[in-house]
Design an enzyme around this catalytic site. Structure first.
Site, short mmCIF file in Angstrom:
data_model
loop_
_atom_site.label_atom_id
_atom_site.label_comp_id
_atom_site.label_asym_id
_atom_site.label_seq_id
_atom_site.Cartn_x
_atom_site.Cartn_y
_atom_site.Cartn_z
N ASP A 1 39.54 42.95 43.38
CA ASP A 1 39.62 42.74 44.83
C ASP A 1 39.97 44.10 45.45
O ASP A 1 39.08 44.92 45.68
CB ASP A 1 40.68 41.66 45.09
CG ASP A 1 40.76 41.24 46.54
OD1 ASP A 1 39.92 41.67 47.34
OD2 ASP A 1 41.69 40.47 46.89
N PHE B 1 38.54 34.14 49.31
CA PHE B 1 39.39 33.75 48.18
C PHE B 1 38.69 32.64 47.41
O PHE B 1 38.24 31.65 47.98
CB PHE B 1 40.77 33.29 48.68
CG PHE B 1 41.77 33.25 47.57
CD1 PHE B 1 42.41 34.42 47.16
CD2 PHE B 1 42.04 32.07 46.89
CE1 PHE B 1 43.31 34.39 46.10
CE2 PHE B 1 42.95 32.04 45.83
CZ PHE B 1 43.58 33.20 45.44
N ARG C 1 42.16 26.60 37.63
CA ARG C 1 41.60 27.48 36.62
C ARG C 1 40.56 26.74 35.77
O ARG C 1 39.71 27.36 35.15
CB ARG C 1 42.70 27.99 35.68
CG ARG C 1 43.74 28.87 36.37
CD ARG C 1 44.62 29.52 35.33
NE ARG C 1 45.85 30.08 35.85
CZ ARG C 1 45.97 31.30 36.39
NH1 ARG C 1 44.91 32.06 36.52
NH2 ARG C 1 47.13 31.74 36.81
P1 IMP Z 1 43.45 43.38 43.15
O1 IMP Z 1 44.64 44.09 42.59
O2 IMP Z 1 43.52 43.29 44.66
O3 IMP Z 1 42.13 43.94 42.70
O4 IMP Z 1 43.55 41.89 42.71
C1 IMP Z 1 43.39 41.56 41.42
C2 IMP Z 1 44.06 40.28 41.04
O5 IMP Z 1 44.36 39.42 42.15
C3 IMP Z 1 43.07 39.53 40.19
O6 IMP Z 1 43.16 39.92 38.86
C4 IMP Z 1 43.44 38.10 40.45
O7 IMP Z 1 44.47 37.73 39.56
C5 IMP Z 1 43.95 38.11 41.87
N1 IMP Z 1 42.88 37.72 42.80
C6 IMP Z 1 42.19 38.53 43.64
N2 IMP Z 1 41.28 37.84 44.35
C7 IMP Z 1 41.38 36.57 43.93
C8 IMP Z 1 40.69 35.35 44.28
O8 IMP Z 1 39.78 35.30 45.13
N3 IMP Z 1 41.09 34.22 43.62
C9 IMP Z 1 42.07 34.21 42.70
N4 IMP Z 1 42.73 35.32 42.33
C10 IMP Z 1 42.40 36.49 42.95
#
Ligand code: IMP
Ligand code: MG
Length: 189
Positions: free
Chosen positions: A115, A164, A177
């Site tokens: 993300d 999301f 999950r």
């Molecule tokens: P980042 O650090 O913003 O890249 O987010 C990474 C982590 O956030 C992922 O490994 C997920 O565990 C969680 N995450 C980010 N987006 C989503 C989503 O749309 N659904 C569920 N978990 C998410």
């Protein structure tokens, strides 16, 4: 992007929280097979150590490793962003570390979704300090336009809009999950 398949729609117990199917179960299994074939070719002479980032990548890891025709090894690590919010804080806590030594290994991080990229950025630095021979990433999902840090992702399953999503390992407050498909979450936060 698919419509509700029979399998996806059978999650009647979750329907009140779920919106559009973003990636159907069939699309996932086809793409995971492709990724497995590609990894098999790319790592033919140096079977990788697959590092699954718990918990979100658990479904992906289980399916992906069965599509790689090499004597891979696997290990797990668990990280958590602080809090249960639907946006990452960028502060990562190591909940479970690896058992295996990474020295001179060809390490492939298996991640559910990138993300902001902050989690992965942290992990790459953390694991990169352990002298792997190579360190690459296989991410099932990449959220379009959301990255705050530049990542080089060797393998990406699907690029998806910045909504999301839950299912196929991804959760909201630890739920959903176990859905077969990846679906937008429309329930109350
Ligand atoms: P980042 O650090 O913003 O890249 O987010 C990474 C982590 O956030 C992922 O490994 C997920 O565990 C969680 N995450 C980010 N987006 C989503 C989503 O749309 N659904 C569920 N978990 C998410
Ligand atoms: Mg994750």
């Amino acid at each position: 992007m698919g419509s509700l398949s029979r399998d996806d729609a059978s999650a009647h117990w979750a329907n009140h929280d779920l919106g559009e199917v973003v990636v159907s179960a069939k699309e996932i299994s086809d793409r995971v097979a492709e990724l497995g074939r590609q990894i098999t070719l790319d790592y033919a002479d140096r079977p990788p150590l697959l590092v699954c980032v718990l918990k979100g990548a658990v479904n992906f890891m289980g399916d992906l490793m069965r599509c790689i025709e090499l004597p891979v090894e696997i290990d797990f690590m668990a990280v958590s962003s602080y809090g249960a919010a639907t946006k990452t804080s960028g502060v990562v806590r190591i909940v479970k570390d690896l058992d295996l030594d990474l020295t001179n290994r060809d390490v492939l991080i298996v991640e559910d979704v990138v993300d902001s990229g902050l989690t992965l950025n942290y992990l790459r630095q953390y694991l990169g300090a352990r002298s792997p021979r190579t360190l690459e990433v296989c991410a099932l999902l990449l959220k379009e336009g959301e990255q705050r840090v530049v990542q080089s992702l060797r393998y990406v399953g699907f690029t998806i809009p910045a909504h999301f999503v839950v299912g196929y390992g991804l959760d909201v407050n630890e739920k959903y999950r176990n859905l077969d498909a990846i679906v937008t979450y429309v329930g109350g936060a």
